[in-house]
Design a protein around this motif. Structure first.
Motif, PDB file in Angstrom:
ATOM      1  N   GLY A   1       8.592  -1.110  -6.125  1.00 12.77           N
ATOM      2  CA  GLY A   1       6.987  -1.376  -6.346  1.00 12.77           C
ATOM      3  C   GLY A   1       6.698  -2.409  -7.568  1.00 12.77           C
ATOM      4  O   GLY A   1       5.847  -2.307  -8.167  1.00 12.77           O
TER       5      GLY A   1
ATOM      6  N   LYS B   1       8.781 -10.552   1.706  1.00 13.10           N
ATOM      7  CA  LYS B   1       7.837  -9.881   2.348  1.00 13.10           C
ATOM      8  C   LYS B   1       6.873 -10.446   3.517  1.00 13.10           C
ATOM      9  O   LYS B   1       6.812  -9.882   4.570  1.00 13.10           O
ATOM     10  CB  LYS B   1       6.887  -9.115   1.320  1.00 13.10           C
TER      11      LYS B   1
ATOM     12  N   LYS C   1       1.210  -7.251  -5.100  1.00 11.70           N
ATOM     13  CA  LYS C   1       2.607  -7.213  -5.369  1.00 11.70           C
ATOM     14  C   LYS C   1       3.337  -8.028  -5.212  1.00 11.70           C
ATOM     15  O   LYS C   1       2.942  -9.254  -4.721  1.00 11.70           O
ATOM     16  CB  LYS C   1       2.924  -6.145  -3.977  1.00 11.70           C
TER      17      LYS C   1
ATOM     18  N   LEU D   1       8.550   3.746  -5.694  1.00 12.77           N
ATOM     19  CA  LEU D   1       8.870   4.805  -4.809  1.00 12.77           C
ATOM     20  C   LEU D   1      10.257   4.489  -4.281  1.00 12.77           C
ATOM     21  O   LEU D   1      10.736   4.811  -3.204  1.00 12.77           O
ATOM     22  CB  LEU D   1       7.948   4.836  -3.558  1.00 12.77           C
TER      23      LEU D   1
ATOM     24  N   TYR E   1       4.162  -1.998   5.933  1.00  9.50           N
ATOM     25  CA  TYR E   1       4.156  -2.731   4.942  1.00  9.50           C
ATOM     26  C   TYR E   1       5.517  -3.192   4.161  1.00  9.50           C
ATOM     27  O   TYR E   1       5.436  -3.913   3.189  1.00  9.50           O
ATOM     28  CB  TYR E   1       3.038  -2.669   3.875  1.00  9.50           C
ATOM     29  N   ASP E   2       6.508  -2.402   4.403  1.00  8.94           N
ATOM     30  CA  ASP E   2       7.695  -2.753   3.529  1.00  8.94           C
ATOM     31  C   ASP E   2       8.921  -2.391   4.390  1.00  8.94           C
ATOM     32  O   ASP E   2       8.997  -1.413   5.174  1.00  8.94           O
ATOM     33  CB  ASP E   2       7.755  -1.836   2.453  1.00  8.94           C
TER      34      ASP E   2
ATOM     35  N   GLU F   1      -4.881  -5.801   1.330  1.00  6.89           N
ATOM     36  CA  GLU F   1      -6.056  -4.776   1.645  1.00  6.89           C
ATOM     37  C   GLU F   1      -5.296  -3.289   0.945  1.00  6.89           C
ATOM     38  O   GLU F   1      -4.283  -3.167   1.323  1.00  6.89           O
ATOM     39  CB  GLU F   1      -6.556  -4.796   2.983  1.00  6.89           C
TER      40      GLU F   1
ATOM     41  N   ILE G   1      -4.939   0.117   1.623  1.00  4.02           N
ATOM     42  CA  ILE G   1      -5.039   1.043   2.547  1.00  4.02           C
ATOM     43  C   ILE G   1      -5.100   2.675   1.958  1.00  4.02           C
ATOM     44  O   ILE G   1      -4.194   3.072   1.069  1.00  4.02           O
ATOM     45  CB  ILE G   1      -3.569   1.166   3.628  1.00  4.02           C
TER      46      ILE G   1
END
Ligand code: ADP
Ligand code: MG
Length: 321
Positions: free
Chosen positions: A145, A98, A138, A211, A278-279, A178, A180
């Motif tokens: 996830g 990531k 994560k 997800l 973010y992904d 952080e 969100i």
């Protein structure tokens, strides 16, 4: 010479099922390479064809611990021989890291959430002290996830990290990020096929962080065991009609710069309307119920794209004969 084929590189039968159906609808010759384990004869030449890499960051959770590593050997070999590879080794590099995704997003001016990468339990707790408010953990190599948990204090993270339920990332890198806060509980996933925008889907996050849009992963309520039918609640996935946003073009640039042709990119918008990406899922799945309602079909688009590529290859080979 026989027609060249499409080769699908993967490690999860269930996720390939909808692609198989699309190939057979479109009568496209294909073969699967299940790269959980095997032997690569590096001195040999690969078969002719178009190779579509669907290796997943979460492969280790299906008892395929080294599938991604093995794929990271096979892809450079294909590339060495000039084979047409869709989502090649550069895509895999992003899939399993990531922070590497965030580097590429940032390079293209796309905002990512504030993130610290920590190795070692004591460092996970130390890193969390950087956050004033809520933060999440994560896994750096994740998907589905993995390791995503929300914390409101460093103490509660400390307790978690010390406890037997703590799960380390398979690459040993835990991300602290952080949190969100979206004004409404949803995220947006933007799908690309052949490097082009396909659709954006809104994903309800009120039930948690796992997800994956593949039907086999869909959970009706938080406790529903995998494999059972989801409860008849409001749809968790909804294709957004006419989604248009300048972020789409930026994503396209990131993907093009990294030889990624098929991907789903996720963002959250906060209450000020700022987008945080973010992904990047280079191995993307589509939600069939949402697609039915919208009349848009990701795997058909992927198959059609691969079909065009393999036909183009066939023409080049015929001309060279
Ligand atoms: N920084 C964040 N703030 C709020 N929610 C987040 C954040 N990062 C992830 N999430 C939630 O967790 C889910 C999974 O995180 P993600 O980074 O996509 O991991 P994975 O690669 O395992 O899918 C997201 O879809 C989102 O709902
Ligand atoms: Mg995700």
């Amino acid at each position: 010479m026989p027609q060249p084929k499409i080769y699908v590189i993967h490690e999860n039968e269930a996720w390939v099922e909808p692609l198989r159906a699309a190939f057979s609808e479109q009568q496209l010759p294909h073969e699967e390479w299940h790269l959980d384990r095997g032997v690569l004869d590096f001195s040999s030449a690969p078969p002719r064809g178009v190779f579509y890499n669907r290796m997943s960051a979460s492969s280790h959770t299906r008892d395929h611990r080294y599938a991604a590593e093995y794929t990271s050997c096979v892809l450079p070999w294909l590339e060495l021989h000039g084979r047409r590879v869709v989502n090649g080794s550069r895509a895999l590099r992003l899939e399993i890291n990531k922070i590497a995704q965030y580097a590429e997003l940032s390079r293209h001016g796309i905002r990512v959430p504030r993130t610290l990468a920590a190795v070692g339990r004591e460092n996970i707790v130390a890193a969390a002290r950087q956050f004033k408010g809520s933060f999440i953990t994560k896994h750096n190599r994740a998907g589905k996830g993995l390791g995503v948990r929300l914390f409101h204090s460093v103490d509660s993270l400390g307790n978690y990290v010390k406890s037997p339920v703590f799960e380390d990332s398979v690459d040993g890198v835990t991300l602290l990020q952080e949190y969100i806060q979206a004004p409404e509980p949803f995220i947006t996933r933007v799908e690309f096929v052949g490097g082009r925008f396909l659709y954006a889907v809104r994903v309800d996050t009120s039930l948690g962080f796992e997800l994956c849009p593949a039907d086999v992963c869909e959970i009706g309520d938080a406790m529903c065991p995998v494999g059972e039918k989801p409860a008849a609640t409001a749809p968790r996935f909804e294709v957004i009609e006419g989604f248009a946003h300048p972020i789409v073009e930026r994503y396209q640039k990131v993907l093009a710069a990294n030889d990624v042709e098929v991907a789903g990119v996720e963002f959250i918008a906060d209450k000020a309307g700022e987008l945080y990406t973010y992904d990047v899922n280079t191995n993307t799945n589509y939600n069939s119920a949402a697609e039915e309602r919208a009349g848009k079909y990701g795997m058909r688009a992927v198959a059609a794209f691969l079909g065009r590529e393999v036909q183009a290859l066939g023409r080049i080979e015929a001309a060279a004969d």
